[in-house]
Each structure stands twice: as structure tokens, then as C-alpha cells.
Design an enzyme around this catalytic site. Structure first.
Site, short mmCIF file in Angstrom:
data_model
loop_
_atom_site.label_atom_id
_atom_site.label_comp_id
_atom_site.label_asym_id
_atom_site.label_seq_id
_atom_site.Cartn_x
_atom_site.Cartn_y
_atom_site.Cartn_z
N ASN A 248 0.84 -1.20 0.00
CA ASN A 248 0.00 0.00 0.00
C ASN A 248 0.87 1.25 0.00
OD1 ASN A 248 0.64 0.72 2.81
ND2 ASN A 248 -0.42 -1.21 3.25
N LYS B 69 -13.53 0.61 15.53
CA LYS B 69 -12.24 -0.08 15.59
C LYS B 69 -11.66 -0.05 17.00
CE LYS B 69 -10.85 0.35 11.04
NZ LYS B 69 -10.18 1.04 9.95
N1 CTP Z 1 -3.65 -3.42 11.97
C1 CTP Z 1 -2.93 -4.52 12.43
N2 CTP Z 1 -2.96 -5.70 11.75
C2 CTP Z 1 -3.68 -5.81 10.62
C3 CTP Z 1 -4.42 -4.71 10.15
C4 CTP Z 1 -4.37 -3.53 10.85
O1 CTP Z 1 -2.26 -4.41 13.46
N3 CTP Z 1 -3.69 -6.96 9.96
C5 CTP Z 1 -3.65 -2.17 12.74
C6 CTP Z 1 -2.96 -1.00 12.08
O2 CTP Z 1 -1.61 -0.90 12.47
C7 CTP Z 1 -3.76 0.19 12.57
C8 CTP Z 1 -5.14 -0.39 12.82
O3 CTP Z 1 -4.97 -1.79 12.92
O4 CTP Z 1 -3.30 0.67 13.81
C9 CTP Z 1 -6.17 -0.04 11.78
O5 CTP Z 1 -6.02 -0.78 10.67
P1 CTP Z 1 -7.19 -0.93 9.52
O6 CTP Z 1 -6.70 -1.87 8.51
O7 CTP Z 1 -7.56 0.43 9.08
O8 CTP Z 1 -8.37 -1.55 10.35
P2 CTP Z 1 -9.25 -2.81 10.09
O9 CTP Z 1 -9.69 -3.24 11.42
O10 CTP Z 1 -8.49 -3.79 9.29
O11 CTP Z 1 -10.50 -2.27 9.34
P3 CTP Z 1 -10.82 -2.06 7.78
O12 CTP Z 1 -9.69 -2.65 7.00
O13 CTP Z 1 -12.10 -2.76 7.62
O14 CTP Z 1 -10.93 -0.58 7.62
#
Ligand code: CTP
Length: 398
Positions: free
Chosen positions: A209, A335
Site C-alpha cells: 500500500n 475499531k
Molecule cells: N492493523 C494490524 N494488523 C492488521 C491490520 C491492521 O495491526 N492486519 C492495525 C494498524 O496498524 C492500525 C489499525 O490496525 O493501527 C487499523 O487498521 P485498519 O486496517 O484500518 O483496520 P481494520 O480493522 O483492518 O478495518 P478495515 O480494513 O475494515 O478498515
């Protein structure tokens, strides 16, 4: 104002060296103890006796004269100082520090310094604009060196442009602010994650990303400035390593999880700024995938590291980021609850100046206790300091 503070004032060889005399006087008058280090060229502009008289301390310029018996002068100065100020800092001096060259007392002492270093550049505008100088300034900034100026105005060579030494009052104020910087996180272990992850598809391709890692690196650097022992678990980025921070490099989400779990056990505060890939290819091809018609990728879910940490949280302070493109506040709050966080930093990726790959960020801090703190557009450094200040306040109260 600066009672008992110990300042090493480095003076390099530029016309503006005479202004450093006034800066020295301001420091001394405010109660600081000043030890001046002059380069050989600086002594061509101002006599050491001037600084010696004003600071009431001997002036240092040779690597080979001991301060006290058995002391190495550069190490002794570096250990003694609460702050290094180099004013004026010539292009040559900045270049040497950026390149890791230590060929005189000043550059050697700066290299050994663990305290903040404030640089006040002064030079001709063509030298300032030279891409080599600009590259050095950027590198130094990324490494955590602080800058006062330069300003635009009339230069000693008769030209007008950027390159004038900042007003001594301004340098003084910045020095004061640095000396006042609270060691808010002293004695604490802070874990920060940063950057994207890369999920390999075959030996030459991967999914990733747009994360640059800047927000996480700014957090790690700020936590170190606030006195914490910091470990930064970083996905692949092109950023310089923050000063005073232990970095653990990882590539994939699964590697990040493996690196984070043992560090989490040891930390009191964790800030997860990494943009972890939510999915990875179901299988990694051992050989390069050859093109042939359409290709459908099968993706499987990566572990959600933050969610796992939320379950192990205990007394720790746990913060996460939510980068959203719609319903920012609601998604972020959701979240925070789902992942059992104390703080979620929400940013709206659709706003110019926020989110991935820009120098600034526009965030809203949402705390478990219901407090909300919307922040205006600020540099990622300032956002980082604000976040950590808020965390420190709450952690210390717990
Ligand atoms: N994060 C993590 N491990 C993952 C995905 C995310 O630790 N596999 C952590 C990121 O470091 C960040 C937070 O979670 O602090 C938010 O990540 P995000 O991907 O935006 O949240 P999701 O819960 O995955 O929600 P969505 O993808 O549905 O927006």
C-alpha cells in the site's frame, strides 16, 4: 530561565560568527553555563577571548587538549551538554555532520552527542540552494537535528536571498524550547510500528500500500526525544533511521506479528501506526508467474496484530490508527472498541494534507474515556509529539 542548563555553543567560520557572541551572552544572562567550541576558521573571524570572557569558561578548539585529566575532550563535552547549538553552521559544517565526518573537535563532539542538537545555518544563498546542501539539510532533519533559520534578507556578500543567520533571539527561543522539552516518557519502553507490509506473490511481485512510514518514524523519534526506550518495528521504507531508536526490520504482516509480540510483552506503551496489509496471496509461487490470459488472485486474511495485542493488553496503553475514506469517526470508534484500544488516531484520507505519503497529517484523537481531540493540519512531527504528550498524561494517571 536556563538556570543550570549546560550548553555547548559551536561556532564555525562564517561572517555571522560575530552574532554568536550575542547569543552566548543571552545564554549566560539566562543562567546557562556555556562552553564554546570554535573551528579553526571561526577563530579567523572572532577571537576566542571574546567568548571566553562572556561565557567565563575556556574556549575549546583542539581535539588534542584534555578538559580535565584523563578526559577525552570531545566525549567530555558531549556527555556534559544538555544541548548543542551550532551558530553559525556553515554549509561545510552541515555537510560534514550529515556525512558522518568528524575531523575537528566540533564535528567529533557533535557525533558523540546524545542531547538535542540545534543548527543555525548561515551561508550565501547560492550555497544554501545548492542541491547538495539541500540534501544534507533534509538528511539532518530526518535524523532529528533541529534547525533555526536561515532567514531571507541581505547577505554579507551583497546579495539578497535565503541564507542569513536566524535572529539570535529566535535561536535563543528555540534553544530554550528544546531545553524545556519534558522527559515525559522517561523510564518507559515504547513500541511503535510503521510503514507498509509487503505480501509476496512470486519472487518478483508483491502486494502493498501507499504508506511511507513517516508518521510511525515521527512517533518513534518523538518518543525517544521524550526520554523513552523505543523499539520501532518497521516495514520496508526509504526513511533514515530515527536517532536513538532500535529498529527491527520486517517485510510481511506475519513477520511483523512475530517481531511485535515479544516486544509488546516488554513495553508499557504501544502505538501501531503501520499500515498492515489485511490480505496476502493464498500461496506464494516459487517461480515467476508467466502471463497467460486472465489471472485471478486468491487472497487470505492476515492476522490482525492490533486486535491480538488488544486481547493481551493488560495495563499497557495501546493506540492504533484508522485511515478511512468515509464515516471516519464512526469507523474509528468501532475499531477502538473492537480492538480494545485506549486511543485511536483517525484520519480522513480524502482530505488534502492527510494520510499516506504527505509531510502533514490531519487527525482526530479519540480516547477510550470518550475524550475527542481534533487536530488541525500539522507536520507529522508535531502530530507525533501531540499524540505522545496526550498518551503520557493518561498513562501516568492510570
Ligand atoms: N492493523 C494490524 N494488523 C492488521 C491490520 C491492521 O495491526 N492486519 C492495525 C494498524 O496498524 C492500525 C489499525 O490496525 O493501527 C487499523 O487498521 P485498519 O486496517 O484500518 O483496520 P481494520 O480493522 O483492518 O478495518 P478495515 O480494513 O475494515 O478498515
Amino acid at each position: 530561565m536556563l538556570d543550570g542548563k549546560r550548553i555547548v555553543l559551536g561556532v564555525t567560520g562564517g561572517i555571522a560568527a560575530y552574532k554568536a557572541v550575542e547569543l552566548c551572552r543571552l545564554f549566560v544572562r539566562a543562567g546557562a553555563e556555556v562552553r564554546t567550541v570554535m573551528t579553526a576558521a571561526a577563530k579567523e573571524f572572532v577571537a576566542p577571548l571574546t567568548f571566553q570572557s562572556i561565557s567565563r569558561n575556556p574556549v575549546f578548539s583542539s581535539l588534542f587538549a584534555g578538559v580535565e585529566r584523563y578526559d577525552h575532550v570531545h566525549i567530555a563535552l558531549a556527555e556534559w551538554a544538555d544541548l548543542f547549538v551550532i551558530a553559525p553552521a556553515t554549509a561545510n559544517c552541515l555537510g560534514k555532520i550529515a556525512a558522518g565526518i568528524a575531523d575537528d573537535l566540533l564535528t567529533t563532539a557533535v557525533m558523540a552527542a546524545r542531547c538535542p542538537v540545534l543548527l543555525a545555518p548561515a551561508m550565501n544563498s547560492a550555497m544554501y540552494e545548492n542541491p547538495v546542501t539541500q540534501g544534507n539539510l533534509q538528511k539532518l532533519q530526518a535524523l532529528g537535528y533541529r534547525f533555526a533559520g536561515p532567514e531571507e534578507g541581505e547577505l554579507s556578500c551583497g546579495e539578497t536571498g535565503r541564507g542569513r543567520l536566524a535572529a539570535v533571539e529566535l535561536i535563543f527561543e528555540q534553544a530554550r524550547a528544546l531545553l524545556a522539552a519534558e522527559k515525559l516518557l522517561a523510564g518507559l519502553n515504547v513500541l511503535v510500528t510503521a510503514g507498509p507490509t509487503r505480501e509476496p506473490l512470486d519472487p518478483v511481485r508483491y502486494l502493498t500500500n501507499h504508506s511511507s512510514g513517516r508518521m510511525g518514524y515521527a512517533l518513534a523519534a518523538a518518543a525517544a526525544r521524550f526520554g523513552a526506550r523505543v523499539v520501532l518495528v518497521s516495514g520496508p521504507t526509504s526513511l533514515a533511521r530515527p536517532w536513538g531508536v532500535r529498529v527491527v526490520d520486517v517485510t510481511t504482516a506475519r513477520e511483523m506479528r512475530e517481531a511485535v509480540l515479544p516486544e509488546f510483552e516488554k513495553c508499557q506503551i504501544a502505538v501501531k501506526a503501520a499500515a498492515v496489509a489485511d490480505y496476502r496471496p493464498g500461496s506464494e509461487s516459487g517461480t515467476k508467474i508467466k502471463k497467460s490470459g486472465e489471472l485471478t488472485l486468491h487472497l487470505v486474511k492476515n492476522p490482525d496484530i492490533l486486535e491480538e495485542l488488544g486481547k493481551l493488553k493488560g495495563e499497557r496503553f495501546l493506540a492504533g490508527f484508522a485511515a478511512e475514506t468515509e464515516d471516519v469517526r464512526e469507523n474509528a470508534l468501532d475499531k477502538m472498541r473492537r480492538k480494545n484500544l485506549d486511543l485511536i488516531v483517525a484520519n480522513d484520507l480524502t482530505e488534502p494534507g492527510a494520510g499516506f505519503n504527505v509531510e502533514t497529517n490531519i487527525c482526530r484523537l479519540l480516547f477510550r474515556d470518550g475524550t475527542e481531540l481534533p487536530l488541525p493540519k500539522m507536520s507529522k512531527d508535531l502530530v507525533a509529539e501531540t499524540i505522545l504528550r496526550e498518551i503520557a498524561k493518561r498513562y501516568r494517571k492510570q
